[in-house]
Scaffold this motif. Structure first.
Motif, PDB file in Angstrom:
ATOM      1  N   TYR A 112       0.867  -1.178   0.000  1.00 53.16           N
ATOM      2  CA  TYR A 112       0.000   0.000   0.000  1.00 53.16           C
ATOM      3  C   TYR A 112       0.905   1.230   0.000  1.00 53.16           C
ATOM      4  O   TYR A 112       1.937   1.248   0.672  1.00 53.16           O
ATOM      5  CB  TYR A 112      -0.903   0.027   1.232  1.00 53.16           C
ATOM      6  N   ILE A 132       0.896   4.923   1.117  1.00 59.00           N
ATOM      7  CA  ILE A 132       0.254   6.020   1.839  1.00 59.00           C
ATOM      8  C   ILE A 132       0.739   7.305   1.202  1.00 59.00           C
ATOM      9  O   ILE A 132       1.936   7.551   1.120  1.00 59.00           O
ATOM     10  CB  ILE A 132       0.636   5.968   3.321  1.00 59.00           C
ATOM     11  N   TYR A 133      -0.176   8.142   0.751  1.00 57.13           N
ATOM     12  CA  TYR A 133       0.249   9.222  -0.135  1.00 57.13           C
ATOM     13  C   TYR A 133      -0.458  10.543   0.123  1.00 57.13           C
ATOM     14  O   TYR A 133      -1.473  10.631   0.805  1.00 57.13           O
ATOM     15  CB  TYR A 133       0.016   8.811  -1.590  1.00 57.13           C
ATOM     16  N   SER A 134       0.109  11.568  -0.489  1.00 56.80           N
ATOM     17  CA  SER A 134      -0.519  12.880  -0.622  1.00 56.80           C
ATOM     18  C   SER A 134      -0.391  13.295  -2.083  1.00 56.80           C
ATOM     19  O   SER A 134       0.625  13.006  -2.726  1.00 56.80           O
ATOM     20  CB  SER A 134       0.173  13.921   0.267  1.00 56.80           C
ATOM     21  N   ASN A 135      -1.426  13.945  -2.597  1.00 54.04           N
ATOM     22  CA  ASN A 135      -1.392  14.390  -3.991  1.00 54.04           C
ATOM     23  C   ASN A 135      -0.664  15.720  -4.117  1.00 54.04           C
ATOM     24  O   ASN A 135      -0.725  16.566  -3.231  1.00 54.04           O
ATOM     25  CB  ASN A 135      -2.807  14.546  -4.545  1.00 54.04           C
ATOM     26  N   SER A 182       1.325  11.543  -7.059  1.00 50.41           N
ATOM     27  CA  SER A 182       1.146  11.284  -5.641  1.00 50.41           C
ATOM     28  C   SER A 182       2.489  10.886  -5.038  1.00 50.41           C
ATOM     29  O   SER A 182       3.160   9.997  -5.554  1.00 50.41           O
ATOM     30  CB  SER A 182       0.136  10.153  -5.416  1.00 50.41           C
ATOM     31  N   SER A 218      -6.610   2.775   5.147  1.00 55.11           N
ATOM     32  CA  SER A 218      -7.699   3.588   4.620  1.00 55.11           C
ATOM     33  C   SER A 218      -8.803   3.804   5.650  1.00 55.11           C
ATOM     34  O   SER A 218      -9.467   4.834   5.665  1.00 55.11           O
ATOM     35  CB  SER A 218      -8.276   2.947   3.356  1.00 55.11           C
ATOM     36  N   GLN A 261      -5.077   8.278   3.013  1.00 52.20           N
ATOM     37  CA  GLN A 261      -5.188   7.897   1.613  1.00 52.20           C
ATOM     38  C   GLN A 261      -4.107   6.868   1.268  1.00 52.20           C
ATOM     39  O   GLN A 261      -2.949   7.035   1.647  1.00 52.20           O
ATOM     40  CB  GLN A 261      -4.999   9.118   0.711  1.00 52.20           C
ATOM     41  N   ASN A 262      -4.493   5.809   0.586  1.00 52.84           N
ATOM     42  CA  ASN A 262      -3.473   4.886   0.096  1.00 52.84           C
ATOM     43  C   ASN A 262      -3.912   4.180  -1.175  1.00 52.84           C
ATOM     44  O   ASN A 262      -5.099   3.945  -1.401  1.00 52.84           O
ATOM     45  CB  ASN A 262      -3.043   3.881   1.159  1.00 52.84           C
ATOM     46  N   TYR A 263      -2.921   3.895  -2.027  1.00 52.14           N
ATOM     47  CA  TYR A 263      -3.117   3.059  -3.200  1.00 52.14           C
ATOM     48  C   TYR A 263      -2.793   1.625  -2.816  1.00 52.14           C
ATOM     49  O   TYR A 263      -1.891   1.373  -2.032  1.00 52.14           O
ATOM     50  CB  TYR A 263      -2.167   3.445  -4.337  1.00 52.14           C
TER      51      TYR A 263
END
Length: 269
Positions: A135, A137-140, A186, A196, A201-203
């Motif tokens: 996963y 964990i991100y910021s745009n 991201s 999540s 936020q995570n992909y």
């Protein structure tokens, strides 16, 4: 009391592989007091039976229990409480061991990557690698200005520290694409935990086969999509996900000539 029936502090220390200074410290803390102290010379003497107590203290220290905790939780306690405390320490050790194993794997992966890029050539070399479930964990961030990136990463670090995330890799960037056009970038950190539900936020990047290759330059630039499409068409694969871009040389945020790895999930047609 006949001191000849006891061990001198130096003898007791050699037998228990403990320094005189540490034995005196144990005495002052009330952890392991001498069996006999000469009232005239103030010399400390220990009984052979006290070796067991010394061994207990040292074994607890070895697993990370502080001297204060040993005094509070392990001295003058009953067997049930002693067992309960040891089981708690066992869980702590298991958690630390898992963290060390994870760190060891991250280091091994990093060493492997660095060995691969030592003699990096102008010609791109492609490799298929099996990747675990991850996963990001991100910021745009829509801006590509270098000065805009450090605050994003710093905020991520604060967020991750609060959420107790077990990180499994480096900081990475993901390019989200739609109809061949980049929409946004991201910046994130890999984790093996889905956060999540905690409002993070995570992909999700599924376990599977990934096409990997290295590039030189600023990792938010370049036209990697055409390179990926060309390789897939020649080798009977199709890309099935967003490109992951992992910088390999630090500090990656301000080195325009850094090396990065591109990872793309692919499936055989």
């Amino acid at each position: 009391m006949d001191s000849n029936n006891f061990l001198k502090i130096s003898e007791f220390g050699r037998l228990g592989k403990t320094s005189r200074k540490m034995l005196i410290h144990y005495d002052k803390m009330g952890l392991l007091q001498p069996a006999y102290t000469d009232p005239d010379t103030k010399y400390r003497y220990y009984s052979i039976q006290q070796i067991k107590s010394l061994a207990m203290i040292k074994s607890l220290q070895a697993i990370g229990v502080t001297l204060g905790e040993i005094k509070e939780k392990y001295l003058n306690t009953n067997i049930k409480d002693y067992l309960k405390n040891l089981k708690r320490e066992e869980k702590i050790i298991e958690k630390k061991f898992a963290e060390i194993q994870t760190a060891k794997k991250i280091l091994a992966d990093k060493l492997n990557c660095l060995e691969e890029i030592v003699d990096l050539k102008d010609e791109i070399e492609f490799k298929l690698k099996e990747m675990p479930l991850r996963y990001l964990i991100y910021s745009n961030i829509k801006s590509k200005k270098l000065e805009d990136l450090p605050p994003v990463v710093l905020n991520l670090e604060k967020k991750i520290l609060k959420k107790d995330v077990l990180v499994v890799g480096d900081v990475a960037a993901v390019k989200k694409c739609s109809e061949g056009k980049e929409e946004e970038i991201s910046i994130g950190i890999f984790s093996k935990v889905d956060k999540s539900d905690d409002g993070v936020q995570n992909y999700k990047f599924d376990k599977g086969e990934y096409l990997c290759f290295y590039r030189n330059g600023f990792f938010l630039e370049g036209e990697n999509s055409g390179i990926i499409d060309e390789w897939c068409s020649k080798n009977g694969y199709v890309a099935s996900g967003n490109a992951i871009i992992v910088p390999l040389l630090l500090p990656f945020l301000n080195i325009a000539g850094s090396i990065y790895q591109v990872q793309v999930r692919v499936k055989r047609i």
